[in-house]
Design an enzyme around this catalytic site. Sequence first.
Site, PDB file in Angstrom:
ATOM      1  N   MET A  24       0.848  -1.195   0.000  1.00  0.00           N
ATOM      2  CA  MET A  24       0.000   0.000   0.000  1.00  0.00           C
ATOM      3  C   MET A  24       0.886   1.248   0.000  1.00  0.00           C
ATOM      4  O   MET A  24       0.439   2.339   0.366  1.00  0.00           O
ATOM      5  CB  MET A  24      -0.940  -0.020   1.200  1.00  0.00           C
ATOM      6  CG  MET A  24      -1.898  -1.220   1.123  1.00  0.00           C
ATOM      7  SD  MET A  24      -3.452  -0.978   1.973  1.00  0.00           S
ATOM      8  CE  MET A  24      -2.890  -0.768   3.625  1.00  0.00           C
ATOM      9  N   GLY A  25       2.142   1.069  -0.421  1.00  0.00           N
ATOM     10  CA  GLY A  25       3.025   2.220  -0.570  1.00  0.00           C
ATOM     11  C   GLY A  25       3.633   2.683   0.742  1.00  0.00           C
ATOM     12  O   GLY A  25       3.600   1.993   1.742  1.00  0.00           O
ATOM     13  N   TYR A  26       4.239   3.880   0.673  1.00  0.00           N
ATOM     14  CA  TYR A  26       4.982   4.446   1.799  1.00  0.00           C
ATOM     15  C   TYR A  26       6.004   3.413   2.284  1.00  0.00           C
ATOM     16  O   TYR A  26       6.054   3.022   3.443  1.00  0.00           O
ATOM     17  CB  TYR A  26       4.047   4.880   2.924  1.00  0.00           C
ATOM     18  CG  TYR A  26       4.550   6.147   3.587  1.00  0.00           C
ATOM     19  CD1 TYR A  26       4.552   7.348   2.893  1.00  0.00           C
ATOM     20  CD2 TYR A  26       5.054   6.132   4.872  1.00  0.00           C
ATOM     21  CE1 TYR A  26       5.048   8.505   3.473  1.00  0.00           C
ATOM     22  CE2 TYR A  26       5.547   7.278   5.463  1.00  0.00           C
ATOM     23  CZ  TYR A  26       5.532   8.469   4.755  1.00  0.00           C
ATOM     24  OH  TYR A  26       6.008   9.613   5.329  1.00  0.00           O
ATOM     25  N   LEU A  27       6.799   2.984   1.315  1.00  0.00           N
ATOM     26  CA  LEU A  27       7.672   1.831   1.510  1.00  0.00           C
ATOM     27  C   LEU A  27       8.692   2.053   2.613  1.00  0.00           C
ATOM     28  O   LEU A  27       9.230   3.147   2.769  1.00  0.00           O
ATOM     29  CB  LEU A  27       8.415   1.509   0.202  1.00  0.00           C
ATOM     30  CG  LEU A  27       7.524   1.233  -1.015  1.00  0.00           C
ATOM     31  CD1 LEU A  27       8.394   0.844  -2.210  1.00  0.00           C
ATOM     32  CD2 LEU A  27       6.492   0.148  -0.736  1.00  0.00           C
ATOM     33  N   GLY A  30      11.032  -2.958   5.526  1.00  0.00           N
ATOM     34  CA  GLY A  30      10.349  -4.261   5.484  1.00  0.00           C
ATOM     35  C   GLY A  30       9.885  -4.572   4.069  1.00  0.00           C
ATOM     36  O   GLY A  30      10.079  -5.685   3.553  1.00  0.00           O
ATOM     37  N   HIS A  31       9.270  -3.564   3.402  1.00  0.00           N
ATOM     38  CA  HIS A  31       8.860  -3.754   2.001  1.00  0.00           C
ATOM     39  C   HIS A  31      10.083  -4.031   1.123  1.00  0.00           C
ATOM     40  O   HIS A  31      10.041  -4.847   0.217  1.00  0.00           O
ATOM     41  CB  HIS A  31       8.185  -2.492   1.454  1.00  0.00           C
ATOM     42  CG  HIS A  31       6.899  -2.126   2.107  1.00  0.00           C
ATOM     43  ND1 HIS A  31       6.750  -0.969   2.853  1.00  0.00           N
ATOM     44  CD2 HIS A  31       5.697  -2.732   2.113  1.00  0.00           C
ATOM     45  CE1 HIS A  31       5.506  -0.894   3.289  1.00  0.00           C
ATOM     46  NE2 HIS A  31       4.843  -1.945   2.860  1.00  0.00           N
TER      47      HIS A  31
HETATM   48  O1  PAF Z   1      -0.214  -5.809   3.669  1.00  0.00           O
HETATM   49  C1  PAF Z   1      -0.594  -4.888   2.924  1.00  0.00           C
HETATM   50  O2  PAF Z   1       0.097  -3.885   2.723  1.00  0.00           O
HETATM   51  C2  PAF Z   1      -1.955  -5.005   2.251  1.00  0.00           C
HETATM   52  O3  PAF Z   1      -2.870  -5.642   3.084  1.00  0.00           O
HETATM   53  C3  PAF Z   1      -1.898  -5.687   0.865  1.00  0.00           C
HETATM   54  C4  PAF Z   1      -1.462  -7.134   0.988  1.00  0.00           C
HETATM   55  C5  PAF Z   1      -0.950  -4.924  -0.031  1.00  0.00           C
HETATM   56  C6  PAF Z   1      -3.292  -5.673   0.226  1.00  0.00           C
HETATM   57  O4  PAF Z   1      -3.764  -4.380   0.045  1.00  0.00           O
END
Ligand code: PAF
Length: 294
Positions: A24-27, A30-31
């Site tokens: 959902m962005g704002y990386l 962890g991302h």
């Molecule tokens: O974990 C998240 O950031 C969200 O739940 C996901 C998996 C991107 C779905 O919108």
Amino acid sequence: MNVCTTFEDARGRVSGRVGLVPTMGYLHEGHLRLVETAAGENDATIVTVFVNPMQFDDDTDLDGYPRDLERDLGLAARAGADVVVAPSVTYVYPEDHRTTVTVAGVTDAMEGHHRPGHFAGVATVVAKLFAGLRPDTAYFGRKDAQQLAVIAAMARDLSFPVDVKGVPVVREVDGLALSSRNVRLSPDARRAASTLSAGLMAAADLIEDGSSDVAAILAAARSPMEADPLVRIDYVELADARSASPTRTLGGKQFIAVAAVVDGVRLIDSLTILDGDVDRGEVLPSSSILYGGT
Ligand code: PAF
């Protein structure tokens, strides 16, 4: 790196084994670990950035969700993404969108109980990403252990030919799990937020010392949060990793999940356990580049 707004465009730009990292962005770091893992294991990596309105039960939470696409693009590229897809809400949910994916059982307890409708939103959007982007492997953080179970169950039930993989939690030096919500914590709340991971690590110590007393393990997980006046616990549970059913017996693949509201900010964290081995996650040496927008 390519930037797209539609699934068709994104899919047309990759070939070979495709890894998908839905976000959902704002990386944060962890991302980035998800992206790096995907890039290391696939010929091409697609990252999606979409703040999914269907999974929010509260408009204030949705409106306040941090966003910074420009910064996300730079970070995704550095971590090895080949394509970022940032679709609009009307592309993902056109006016005549009418299908909701609900996953029974695995959504009953914990987050499913405290956030009715949340997992239907997650399962629906991830099913759309799987259908539109057709990844070979999709990567999700183990912090959201129940979400991982829900998505794996959805993919199995709907016969998506995708391998759903969990990647270890990334933590700050004091143990706080990285989350885009951490930027909303005041300095006092930030200190209090470390009680979630402190409890999990105390539980991990007991498990690694050979304890099978689940009541004592869960009490250890609760204790630091209970001692902090800024923390209100939603739940602390031991659950089976596949069914997400709470249990009072240790064994097999499981997780301990905690959720708490810390001075108005709701945070979750978890510890994955496999036959007595505990995955505590990765602790970063420094917190210098974790969160953006400031
Ligand atoms: O974990 C998240 O950031 C969200 O739940 C996901 C998996 C991107 C779905 O919108």
